[in-house]
Design an enzyme around this catalytic site. Sequence first.
Site, PDB file in Angstrom:
ATOM      1  CB  SER A  11      -0.909   0.020   1.235  1.00  0.00           C
ATOM      2  OG  SER A  11      -1.771  -1.096   1.244  1.00  0.00           O
ATOM      3  CB  SER A 248       4.383   1.054  11.856  1.00  0.00           C
ATOM      4  OG  SER A 248       4.923   2.138  12.588  1.00  0.00           O
ATOM      5  CE  LYS A 249       3.820   1.530   4.279  1.00  0.00           C
ATOM      6  NZ  LYS A 249       2.778   1.606   3.247  1.00  0.00           N
ATOM      7  NE  ARG A 250       2.596   4.917  14.169  1.00  0.00           N
ATOM      8  CZ  ARG A 250       1.664   4.006  13.898  1.00  0.00           C
ATOM      9  NH1 ARG A 250       0.790   4.230  12.928  1.00  0.00           N
ATOM     10  NH2 ARG A 250       1.597   2.886  14.580  1.00  0.00           N
ATOM     11  CD  GLN A 252       9.476   8.200   8.269  1.00  0.00           C
ATOM     12  OE1 GLN A 252      10.174   8.284   7.264  1.00  0.00           O
ATOM     13  NE2 GLN A 252       8.234   7.737   8.231  1.00  0.00           N
TER      14      GLN A 252
END
Length: 312
Positions: A11, A248-250, A252
Site C-alpha cells: 500500500s 510500521s511506516k512511522r 522512519q
Amino acid sequence: MRIMRGRFAPSPTGDIHLGNIWTALLAWLQVRSAGGVMVLRMEDLDPGRSRPLYADRLMADMKWLGLDWDEGPDVGGPYAPYSQHERRDLYQAALEQLAADGIVYPCYCTRAELAASAPHSGDTERIYSGTCRRREVAEACKGARQPSLRLVVPPGITSFTDLQAGDVSQDISQEVGDFVVRRSDGVHAYQLAVVVDDAAMEITHVLRGYDLLSSTPRQLLLYRLLGQPAPVFTHVPLLIAPDGHRLSKRQQDLSIACLRAQGVKAEAIIGYLAYKANLIDARQPVKAAELIASFDVSKLQSDPVIVDSHDL
C-alpha cells in the site's frame, strides 16, 4: 504444471520500510527460485491515504535493492492495470455477483455501535453480531446514514494448509461474523479487492506477513462464492522492534529511504534480512539474486524476528 505466479502488493501510504522489504524479498525469492512470474500490484484503493509519490518511491527503492518484477504499474502486463484504484469496476462486478446470489446486505451500524455491542474475536477485530441482517433493523435505519455492505457468512469450518503456519481452521461465522465487502464511503473492502485481483491475475502463490493469516479464511470463502480457485498461502513471521512492537511506516529510521540516506548499501540490507531469515549462516553483504538457488521457506523461524536500526 502451471507456472508459479506470485505477487508483492504494498500500500503506497508512506515510505517502504524494512518490514515491507522483508516480505517483498521472501515473496520474490519464492517466485524466482521456482522460475515463476513476479507481479507488483499497488493496493491504493483507499483514496484518503494512498499517494502516487509513495508508489514511485517504493518502486525506486525495490529496484535499488535488486528486486525486480515481470508485471506491474510501470511495465504493464497481460492483466493490467496493476493499481487497485483503476480496478474498481472489477470489484463492483464481483459485489453485484454476490448481491445477485442474495448474500449481501446493507449495514447501518456506526463504529461506536459496533464497539458497544460486539465482543472481541481475540485480536483487535470485533465479531459482528448480525444486527442489520435482520431486515426490520436495516429498514428502520434506511436514510439515516450511508450503509456499508456485509456478506452473509454461512456456518461451518474453513480450513487450509499454510506452507509456513501449517494447518489452519476457522469458523468465520463464530469468530468474525458477517464481514464488510464495501465500506460506507463506497470503497470496496480489502478482503473483496484482494481476492478479485489475485483471481483475475491468476496468482498461484501468496507469501505475506503473519498478521494477515486470520483474514485468509474470509478470502477463501470469497474465492469459493465467486467460483475462483484459491492460491497457495505462506504467512511469514513479522519483523518487530526490540520493544516488541511491529514495524510500521512511522518508524522512519527503518525506512529504506532513511537507510539509503545514511549510506547503508543495498547488499547490506539484503544480507541482514537473509541472515535473519536463516538463508545464510553469517551476516554479510549479499545481492538478492545470489539467494535464489538456495532459497527454502522451511528455513524460516515461526516466531517474530527482532530487528534494530543500529544493526545496520
